[in-house]
Design a protein around this motif. Sequence first.
Motif, PDB file in Angstrom:
ATOM      1  N   GLY A 188      -1.714  -2.825  -6.917  1.00 26.24           N
ATOM      2  CA  GLY A 188      -3.086  -2.962  -6.415  1.00 26.24           C
ATOM      3  C   GLY A 188      -3.669  -4.087  -6.760  1.00 26.24           C
ATOM      4  O   GLY A 188      -4.431  -4.686  -5.983  1.00 26.24           O
TER       5      GLY A 188
ATOM      6  N   MET B 128       0.786  -1.183   0.103  1.00 30.26           N
ATOM      7  CA  MET B 128      -0.024   0.053   0.141  1.00 30.26           C
ATOM      8  C   MET B 128       1.038   1.219   0.201  1.00 30.26           C
ATOM      9  O   MET B 128       0.733   2.179  -0.644  1.00 30.26           O
ATOM     10  CB  MET B 128      -0.951   0.099   1.172  1.00 30.26           C
ATOM     11  CG  MET B 128      -1.909   1.262   1.245  1.00 30.26           C
ATOM     12  SD  MET B 128      -2.997   1.228  -0.133  1.00 30.26           S
ATOM     13  CE  MET B 128      -3.766   2.912   0.100  1.00 30.26           C
TER      14      MET B 128
ATOM     15  N   ALA C 255       2.348   1.719  -3.555  1.00 32.08           N
ATOM     16  CA  ALA C 255       1.517   2.033  -4.394  1.00 32.08           C
ATOM     17  C   ALA C 255       0.873   3.469  -4.313  1.00 32.08           C
ATOM     18  O   ALA C 255       1.153   4.190  -5.277  1.00 32.08           O
ATOM     19  CB  ALA C 255       0.335   1.320  -4.241  1.00 32.08           C
ATOM     20  N   SER C 256       0.958   3.891  -3.003  1.00 36.38           N
ATOM     21  CA  SER C 256       0.630   5.180  -3.006  1.00 36.38           C
ATOM     22  C   SER C 256       1.661   6.267  -3.313  1.00 36.38           C
ATOM     23  O   SER C 256       1.533   7.428  -3.772  1.00 36.38           O
ATOM     24  CB  SER C 256       0.190   5.390  -1.258  1.00 36.38           C
ATOM     25  OG  SER C 256      -0.872   4.549  -0.868  1.00 36.38           O
TER      26      SER C 256
ATOM     27  N   CYS D 223      -5.705  -6.526  -4.004  1.00 33.16           N
ATOM     28  CA  CYS D 223      -7.018  -6.765  -4.105  1.00 33.16           C
ATOM     29  C   CYS D 223      -7.075  -8.265  -3.939  1.00 33.16           C
ATOM     30  O   CYS D 223      -8.169  -8.753  -3.573  1.00 33.16           O
ATOM     31  CB  CYS D 223      -7.601  -6.500  -5.578  1.00 33.16           C
ATOM     32  SG  CYS D 223      -8.061  -4.524  -5.846  1.00 33.16           S
TER      33      CYS D 223
ATOM     34  N   GLY E 111      -9.179   2.198  -6.341  1.00 33.07           N
ATOM     35  CA  GLY E 111      -7.803   2.383  -6.993  1.00 33.07           C
ATOM     36  C   GLY E 111      -7.896   3.049  -8.486  1.00 33.07           C
ATOM     37  O   GLY E 111      -7.202   4.064  -8.345  1.00 33.07           O
TER      38      GLY E 111
END
Length: 311
Positions: free
Chosen positions: A120, A59, A62-63, A124, A135
């Motif tokens: 992502g 996370m 990805a952010s 998931c 997302g």
Amino acid sequence: MQPNVHTNSSTAVKSRSNWKVWWQLTRPHTLTASFVPVLLGTALALHITEINLILFSAMLVASILIQTATNMFNEYYDFKRGLDNEKSVGIGGAIVREGIKPKTVLRLAFSLFGVALLIGLYICINTSWWLAVIGIVSMAAGYFYTGGPIPIAYTPFGEIVAGFFMGVLIILISFYIQTGTITTTSVLVSIPISILVGAILLSNNIRDLDGDKENGRKTLAILLGRQNAIYLLAGMFTISYLWVFFLISLNYTTPWLAIVILSLPKAIKATKGFIGKTKPITMMPAMKATAQTNTIFGFLLSIGLFLSYYL
């Protein structure tokens, strides 16, 4: 007509070999706005479940990738619209100062989106496919912040959109992937971070007010005027701190969160730093202090949550 920034090929080649150029292109001073919400959402989850460090790391990466790509879209589209030049303050400057081709910046931004999308998918698979929809919407918001026919950043809604996606949403996703649920407390604690992320954008728009007005933008700072925008910034800081103490008084959160008061001097410095200033370069320290307020405030909230868990 766009300025010709590619005539000196030797300079361009030299620039491309300099990692500092690419590092500045990410606008590293903004990346804490993506790191802090992930940390806070995870700290909130610690009180409910054991933390999955792999999901936390996924996370976080990805952010940061989405935030970096958004910054690159900003760099590209502001250049294409003629808003940035070699004298512009607060930009990466890869295109207008270092000779990097605009298309290279755009392709790199989409590539980062692609990597974030793959990460992502992993998240998931291990949590919920509903996060895929969230997302994609988040990445679309990042692109249309400065891309598209009516960029969000050119409207009065930039602060709200940035605050929601980079504050509330990232915190709640980070919390959800650990716990599988959303709680009232997680939503309420996300509010002050959302406000402070919006404050970063507002400070940016206060700094760029004159140039934005000349280029036809309709930012919140332009609509309010410089003085009222500074008042609003001060109000956003005030509400953020009062909100935390309000939650403590209602026993929604631990009294340890009162530690955020240690970041108050930065908020005061940020507000005072804009007063009486009109030139962008003179407002850079105030804008930096605004970003630092968000960073320190978020870190202190997280530390308060960790302390309440372990002590």
